[in-house]
Design a protein around this motif. Structure first.
Motif, short mmCIF file in Angstrom:
data_model
loop_
_atom_site.label_atom_id
_atom_site.label_comp_id
_atom_site.label_asym_id
_atom_site.label_seq_id
_atom_site.Cartn_x
_atom_site.Cartn_y
_atom_site.Cartn_z
N LYS A 13 8.66 -42.87 -20.26
CA LYS A 13 8.33 -42.63 -21.67
C LYS A 13 9.36 -41.73 -22.34
O LYS A 13 9.81 -42.01 -23.45
CB LYS A 13 6.94 -41.99 -21.78
CG LYS A 13 6.46 -41.80 -23.22
CD LYS A 13 5.05 -41.25 -23.24
CE LYS A 13 4.54 -41.11 -24.68
NZ LYS A 13 4.39 -42.42 -25.33
N GLU B 131 12.40 -43.62 -23.01
CA GLU B 131 12.14 -44.80 -23.82
C GLU B 131 12.45 -46.09 -23.05
O GLU B 131 13.02 -47.04 -23.58
CB GLU B 131 12.91 -44.75 -25.14
CG GLU B 131 12.51 -43.57 -26.02
CD GLU B 131 13.15 -43.60 -27.40
OE1 GLU B 131 14.12 -44.36 -27.59
OE2 GLU B 131 12.66 -42.88 -28.28
N THR C 151 10.95 -49.31 -20.65
CA THR C 151 9.76 -50.15 -20.51
C THR C 151 9.44 -50.34 -19.03
O THR C 151 10.35 -50.58 -18.22
CB THR C 151 9.99 -51.52 -21.16
OG1 THR C 151 10.10 -51.35 -22.58
CG2 THR C 151 8.84 -52.48 -20.88
N ARG D 263 5.34 -50.46 -22.82
CA ARG D 263 6.51 -50.08 -23.61
C ARG D 263 6.51 -48.58 -23.89
O ARG D 263 5.47 -47.92 -23.70
CB ARG D 263 6.55 -50.90 -24.89
CG ARG D 263 6.73 -52.40 -24.62
CD ARG D 263 6.69 -53.24 -25.89
NE ARG D 263 6.99 -54.64 -25.61
CZ ARG D 263 6.10 -55.53 -25.17
NH1 ARG D 263 4.84 -55.14 -24.97
NH2 ARG D 263 6.45 -56.77 -24.92
N ARG E 154 6.11 -46.62 -26.34
CA ARG E 154 5.08 -46.04 -27.20
C ARG E 154 3.66 -46.36 -26.75
O ARG E 154 2.70 -45.89 -27.35
CB ARG E 154 5.29 -46.49 -28.64
CG ARG E 154 6.61 -45.98 -29.23
CD ARG E 154 6.76 -46.35 -30.69
NE ARG E 154 8.03 -45.89 -31.23
CZ ARG E 154 8.44 -46.08 -32.49
NH1 ARG E 154 7.66 -46.75 -33.33
NH2 ARG E 154 9.62 -45.64 -32.89
N ASP E 155 3.53 -47.16 -25.70
CA ASP E 155 2.21 -47.51 -25.19
C ASP E 155 1.63 -46.35 -24.39
O ASP E 155 2.37 -45.57 -23.79
CB ASP E 155 2.29 -48.74 -24.29
CG ASP E 155 2.65 -50.00 -25.04
OD1 ASP E 155 2.45 -50.03 -26.27
OD2 ASP E 155 3.16 -50.95 -24.40
#
Length: 227
Positions: A137, A140, A142, A158, A160-161
């Motif tokens: 995270k 950034e 995935t 991803r 922002r998940d």
């Protein structure tokens, strides 16, 4: 053999275009765990033409791996999984670039995640998985993963998940990953089993008695088979 990348990947064109194939050739993917799920993913990505990898695994092949792990062969039992997987991938694509890591991968994860925008989580360690997701995270990156399950249950997380520990309510929130206890691990595993039982067709194929033993820590779980 006179290896040529374009001949190697030519039949991919149509499923993807030539520009996308070049993106795969230039891509760098981290595969953490090259046993069950992770090994199959690594094999598929190597054959698809991904050009650069970082792979990690802390284990050696055992006889019990022979029934399902793509890089497991009788004459490789006892050898480090990551080393065997790297050798096999280079037999597929001699131009492939592979960085091989063992137990030191957790200390190098921040740098790995910065270099690898896609991470395949093929391991079964709850604490290390929390560390992987949190680090991904921040970088950034995935993460592609699969819940403990006898059937395919691939998920894509991803940047922002929400992390699995947030979405499934693990008791690990706010804890340093190195401070996660065995009780925390079992509670997280129970949460994951509950999710599979409620939201996956896998519940139709799972022996509930064995699932209960896994949740109690008395038996090896389906998730552990991914290494």
């Amino acid at each position: 053999m006179n290896f040529d990348y374009y001949s190697f990947t030519g039949r991919n064109i149509g499923f993807i275009d030539e520009h996308e194939q070049q993106l795969l050739r230039q891509a760098r993917v981290f595969v953490c765990g090259v046993g069950g799920m992770g090994g199959a993913a690594f094999m598929a990505l190597a054959r698809a033409g991904v050009g650069r990898f970082v792979i990690a695994d802390i284990d050696r092949f055992e006889v019990s791996n022979l029934n399902r792990q793509v890089f497991a062969f009788a004459d490789e039992v006892g050898r480090e999984k990551a080393a065997v997987a790297a050798e096999a991938a280079k037999r597929i694509n001699p131009t492939i670039e592979i960085e091989v890591l063992g137990e030191n991968w957790t200390s190098e994860l921040a740098g790995i995640a910065e270099r690898c925008p896609v991470i395949v989580n093929g391991m079964d360690d709850i604490a290390a998985g929390v560390h992987l997701y949190r680090t991904a995270k921040r970088a950034e990156a995935t993460v592609i993963d699969a819940y403990m399950s006898p059937l395919p249950s691939v998920i894509v997380v991803r940047p922002r998940d929400p992390r699995p520990e947030q979405r499934l309510g693990f008791p690990t929130l706010g804890k340093d990953w190195k401070a996660i206890t065995e009780d925390d691990r079992r509670a997280a595993m129970r949460a994951e089993i509950e999710h599979v039982m409620l939201h996956s067709s896998s519940r139709n194929y799972v022996d509930l008695a064995i699932a209960g033993e896994v949740a109690a820590g008395a038996a090896a779980g389906c998730r552990s088979r991914r290494w």
